[in-house]
Design a protein around this motif. Sequence first.
Motif, PDB file in Angstrom:
ATOM      1  N   ALA A 148      40.539  30.384  30.467  1.00  0.00           N
ATOM      2  CA  ALA A 148      41.480  29.996  29.404  1.00  0.00           C
ATOM      3  C   ALA A 148      42.775  30.787  29.519  1.00  0.00           C
ATOM      4  O   ALA A 148      43.873  30.241  29.375  1.00  0.00           O
ATOM      5  CB  ALA A 148      40.843  30.212  28.039  1.00  0.00           C
ATOM      6  N   ALA A 149      42.655  32.083  29.797  1.00  0.00           N
ATOM      7  CA  ALA A 149      43.847  32.924  29.879  1.00  0.00           C
ATOM      8  C   ALA A 149      44.727  32.511  31.048  1.00  0.00           C
ATOM      9  O   ALA A 149      45.948  32.398  30.921  1.00  0.00           O
ATOM     10  CB  ALA A 149      43.435  34.384  30.015  1.00  0.00           C
ATOM     11  N   LEU A 150      44.117  32.265  32.203  1.00  0.00           N
ATOM     12  CA  LEU A 150      44.909  31.911  33.379  1.00  0.00           C
ATOM     13  C   LEU A 150      45.483  30.499  33.251  1.00  0.00           C
ATOM     14  O   LEU A 150      46.614  30.248  33.694  1.00  0.00           O
ATOM     15  CB  LEU A 150      44.071  32.061  34.652  1.00  0.00           C
ATOM     16  CG  LEU A 150      43.676  33.519  34.976  1.00  0.00           C
ATOM     17  CD1 LEU A 150      42.857  33.593  36.251  1.00  0.00           C
ATOM     18  CD2 LEU A 150      44.905  34.411  35.097  1.00  0.00           C
ATOM     19  N   ASP A 151      44.735  29.601  32.638  1.00  0.00           N
ATOM     20  CA  ASP A 151      45.284  28.257  32.379  1.00  0.00           C
ATOM     21  C   ASP A 151      46.524  28.364  31.501  1.00  0.00           C
ATOM     22  O   ASP A 151      47.547  27.730  31.739  1.00  0.00           O
ATOM     23  CB  ASP A 151      44.249  27.378  31.665  1.00  0.00           C
ATOM     24  CG  ASP A 151      43.141  26.919  32.613  1.00  0.00           C
ATOM     25  OD1 ASP A 151      43.299  27.124  33.835  1.00  0.00           O
ATOM     26  OD2 ASP A 151      42.126  26.382  32.131  1.00  0.00           O
ATOM     27  N   SER A 152      46.410  29.183  30.480  1.00  0.00           N
ATOM     28  CA  SER A 152      47.529  29.348  29.553  1.00  0.00           C
ATOM     29  C   SER A 152      48.710  30.030  30.248  1.00  0.00           C
ATOM     30  O   SER A 152      49.867  29.664  30.026  1.00  0.00           O
ATOM     31  CB  SER A 152      47.038  30.139  28.345  1.00  0.00           C
ATOM     32  OG  SER A 152      48.099  30.709  27.666  1.00  0.00           O
ATOM     33  N   ALA A 153      48.422  31.013  31.114  1.00  0.00           N
ATOM     34  CA  ALA A 153      49.502  31.679  31.859  1.00  0.00           C
ATOM     35  C   ALA A 153      50.237  30.670  32.728  1.00  0.00           C
ATOM     36  O   ALA A 153      51.463  30.683  32.829  1.00  0.00           O
ATOM     37  CB  ALA A 153      48.934  32.803  32.718  1.00  0.00           C
ATOM     38  N   TRP A 206      50.165  47.987  37.371  1.00  0.00           N
ATOM     39  CA  TRP A 206      50.752  46.699  37.749  1.00  0.00           C
ATOM     40  C   TRP A 206      49.711  45.596  37.931  1.00  0.00           C
ATOM     41  O   TRP A 206      49.538  45.065  39.025  1.00  0.00           O
ATOM     42  CB  TRP A 206      51.546  46.857  39.050  1.00  0.00           C
ATOM     43  CG  TRP A 206      52.466  48.016  39.032  1.00  0.00           C
ATOM     44  CD1 TRP A 206      52.322  49.178  39.746  1.00  0.00           C
ATOM     45  CD2 TRP A 206      53.678  48.172  38.276  1.00  0.00           C
ATOM     46  NE1 TRP A 206      53.367  50.029  39.478  1.00  0.00           N
ATOM     47  CE2 TRP A 206      54.210  49.439  38.577  1.00  0.00           C
ATOM     48  CE3 TRP A 206      54.363  47.352  37.366  1.00  0.00           C
ATOM     49  CZ2 TRP A 206      55.379  49.924  38.009  1.00  0.00           C
ATOM     50  CZ3 TRP A 206      55.527  47.836  36.796  1.00  0.00           C
ATOM     51  CH2 TRP A 206      56.012  49.092  37.131  1.00  0.00           C
ATOM     52  N   GLN A 207      49.025  45.225  36.852  1.00  0.00           N
ATOM     53  CA  GLN A 207      47.892  44.313  36.951  1.00  0.00           C
ATOM     54  C   GLN A 207      48.231  42.956  37.560  1.00  0.00           C
ATOM     55  O   GLN A 207      47.461  42.439  38.363  1.00  0.00           O
ATOM     56  CB  GLN A 207      47.275  44.124  35.572  1.00  0.00           C
ATOM     57  CG  GLN A 207      48.299  43.780  34.490  1.00  0.00           C
ATOM     58  CD  GLN A 207      47.702  43.768  33.097  1.00  0.00           C
ATOM     59  OE1 GLN A 207      46.504  43.858  32.953  1.00  0.00           O
ATOM     60  NE2 GLN A 207      48.542  43.648  32.082  1.00  0.00           N
ATOM     61  N   THR A 245      35.368  38.845  36.422  1.00  0.00           N
ATOM     62  CA  THR A 245      34.589  40.051  36.738  1.00  0.00           C
ATOM     63  C   THR A 245      35.253  41.286  36.143  1.00  0.00           C
ATOM     64  O   THR A 245      34.590  42.143  35.544  1.00  0.00           O
ATOM     65  CB  THR A 245      34.483  40.213  38.268  1.00  0.00           C
ATOM     66  OG1 THR A 245      34.113  38.966  38.826  1.00  0.00           O
ATOM     67  CG2 THR A 245      33.451  41.259  38.632  1.00  0.00           C
ATOM     68  N   MET A 246      36.582  41.367  36.302  1.00  0.00           N
ATOM     69  CA  MET A 246      37.314  42.513  35.729  1.00  0.00           C
ATOM     70  C   MET A 246      37.125  42.555  34.213  1.00  0.00           C
ATOM     71  O   MET A 246      37.008  43.623  33.618  1.00  0.00           O
ATOM     72  CB  MET A 246      38.811  42.393  36.037  1.00  0.00           C
ATOM     73  CG  MET A 246      39.168  42.470  37.503  1.00  0.00           C
ATOM     74  SD  MET A 246      39.481  44.133  38.093  1.00  0.00           S
ATOM     75  CE  MET A 246      40.980  44.546  37.248  1.00  0.00           C
ATOM     76  N   GLY A 247      37.119  41.377  33.599  1.00  0.00           N
ATOM     77  CA  GLY A 247      36.936  41.285  32.154  1.00  0.00           C
ATOM     78  C   GLY A 247      35.573  41.819  31.742  1.00  0.00           C
ATOM     79  O   GLY A 247      35.443  42.538  30.743  1.00  0.00           O
ATOM     80  N   GLU A 279      48.404  37.539  28.807  1.00  0.00           N
ATOM     81  CA  GLU A 279      47.163  36.771  28.939  1.00  0.00           C
ATOM     82  C   GLU A 279      46.030  37.659  29.460  1.00  0.00           C
ATOM     83  O   GLU A 279      44.886  37.522  29.031  1.00  0.00           O
ATOM     84  CB  GLU A 279      47.381  35.560  29.862  1.00  0.00           C
ATOM     85  CG  GLU A 279      48.388  34.546  29.315  1.00  0.00           C
ATOM     86  CD  GLU A 279      47.899  33.831  28.049  1.00  0.00           C
ATOM     87  OE1 GLU A 279      46.693  33.904  27.755  1.00  0.00           O
ATOM     88  OE2 GLU A 279      48.722  33.204  27.356  1.00  0.00           O
ATOM     89  N   LEU A 280      46.361  38.546  30.385  1.00  0.00           N
ATOM     90  CA  LEU A 280      45.317  39.434  30.906  1.00  0.00           C
ATOM     91  C   LEU A 280      44.824  40.373  29.806  1.00  0.00           C
ATOM     92  O   LEU A 280      43.622  40.654  29.712  1.00  0.00           O
ATOM     93  CB  LEU A 280      45.825  40.239  32.109  1.00  0.00           C
ATOM     94  CG  LEU A 280      46.030  39.429  33.401  1.00  0.00           C
ATOM     95  CD1 LEU A 280      46.505  40.340  34.532  1.00  0.00           C
ATOM     96  CD2 LEU A 280      44.738  38.733  33.821  1.00  0.00           C
TER      97      LEU A 280
END
Lengths: 435, 293
Positions: free
Chosen positions: A415-420, A191-192, A235-237, A402-403
């Motif tokens: 970029a991913a979180l902005d897009s989310a 459940w990320q 960091t996870m990335g 996105e994640l």
Amino acid sequence: MTIRTLLGGAALSLALGTSAYAQTEIQFWHAFTGRLGELVAEQVETFNGSQSDYTVVATHKGNYSETLNAGIAAFRAGEQPDILMVFEVGTATMMAAKGAIKPVYEVMADAGADFDADAFIGAVKGYYTTTEGEMLSMPFNSSTPVLWVNRDALSEAGIDPDTDLSTWQNVGDVLDQLKDAGNECPLTTAWQSWIHLENLSAYHNVPFATQDNGFAGFDTELALNGPVQVKHIETMGEWAKDGKFIYAGRRNEGGANFRAGECALFTESSAGYAGIKSEASFEFDVRPLPYWEGVEGAPQNTIIGGASLWVMEGQSDEEYKGVAEFLNFLSSPEIQAKWHQDTGYLPITAAAGELTREQGFYEENPGTDVAVKQMTTNEPTANSKGLRLGSFDQIRGIIDEELEAVWSGDKSAQAALDSAKERGDQLLRRFEAAN
Amino acid sequence: MEKRVTFKGWLLPMLLLLPQVFITAAFFFYPAGQAIYQSLFIPDPFGLSMQYVGLGNFEYLAKDPYYRASFVTTAVFSGLVTVVSMGMALYLAVLADRLIKGSGTYRTLLIWPYAVAPAVAGVLWLFMFNTRVGVISWYLGLLGYDWNHVLNETEAMGLVVVASSWGRVSYNFLFFLAGLQAIPRSVIEAAAIDGARFWTRFRTIVFPLLSPTTFFLLVVNIVYAFFETFGVIHTITSGGPQQATTILVYKVYKDGFVGQDLGSSAAQSVVLLLVVGLLTVIQFKYIERRVHY
């Protein structure tokens, strides 16, 4: 059909049905299978055996999403059950459906039942009450994310299994050591979105969405692209790129890897307890969810996941009386304490937690109270009361996508979180328009 | 010579048509009409209120880059499924057609996978390619290839294409084999006597004579890839990673039944209806001209 079988059938139904005719039937649709399904059936049986006015009929309707859909379709056809189990992300959808649901506080008041919303622990109550403190649905199974540790894997890598894992900084060091020692799955998660964004935000006391995470109105926007979230996902990335964080899937696929002993650390719901306990052939440990040291206000408290029970509109007063009685039965300390101990879900009332402690459960099973403490140590703030967003199931799907782009290295965390945020906001606007 | 059956009067033929008309009306016209009607609104999930938005749902879709991307995904996916399943089937049918001994057994075995429901086929393939316990991914690991369709978009697409094509090969095989066997031996023998090798015979005689079958299968397979592959996608990838395998019909499901956004979902169904209708028209208008009956 011959006269004989007809008479025989009539006699049989008379014999079986003498009490059934006097009893009011209460339909209860839920989403539990396996061990959880058995435990719910047991609760229902206990209730049915404890009194003679009502019979609760529990029916499994598929997973959480499918159960919600079944409830919606049934309502449209005028065949809705009395009680429908809805997962926490469906809360806003149900709250907005004013003519389809009967708020629990109303059900209780109409039935003249003894009911105190304050008996529930704050973080649970907050999720399902209005800003005025009126309880809309009955909390049922609530859990919160924790860190599961495979102690044997740490020992094998030459790490003290009791090492401090309370901060992500420390976890990062341990991941390095695990990786150097040749561990192929230092960290995985279930459940990320729930754990690494929703709970991360609450735990660090930063908003996940505006308008008090949606509690204050439908005109909410996602705020999940703040610096705390971006830093964490970034960091996870990096961990994913270095093979220190292994992504297994959108739901709880990672659980299989952890239970098989392949992964050293695992962020998952406290309700993973039943499965891990029965399958793990290694020594395991429950720790509080790590936080980033240096972020002001952390650790605040984590928020819940799980489901609550909604009472549907359009039933007879007699049935509502039974519903009130059944819901009160479910939240009684004995039932809740047993449920908590069997499943790892939180004791949703303070009394149930107290009873569990008195029974000596926490002493015999160290770590099982970690989740409770993590949720109750601090009084929830506007950022950590919970989330109330429309179309949230779908927004989670967007966040998952996105994640995945971050884990595969296609996109930067920012970029991913902005897009989310941008994509999620569009859905929130549509939800606002529909309601 | 053509045989014609003629009816006296209108009543009986009308009566005989009635069941089909009823089925089409109940299971196609009524739901399609509902979808068109609903696509003009943003309703709340419980049907308590509807907000009229005209073509707003369609505008919203047109502006959504992910919806447009889903068209490309669908085109790639359907194209691959059609080519792979028809190519494989044709190859197997040609081989089976030349068999003299044991052809019955081969045929039976080749037809089996058709009996497997798409969702079950999806689970079977998922087990083989599971990143943790999958047999094939384990062997690939031994070869030094790190299979991970959970994050790798190309691998995910490959896997759903293979899983969707697998059962379909059987169906196509049946038709191709029947088509091959309907080609008069004398024509092929005549060509052989004239010195045409196998490949020349296949290219100039067999394939053209097979064209009605190929055309029929082309239409049927594209429709299959558009709609019936839902089970495979749902069980293997749920449309991911990111949106790599979210085909149009999966998006209809996701937006409608996960997102409870019935307006957008209805609008997407209408678009899908138009797309498939258009494809069929194109196929009959342009490709059918090349078909020899």
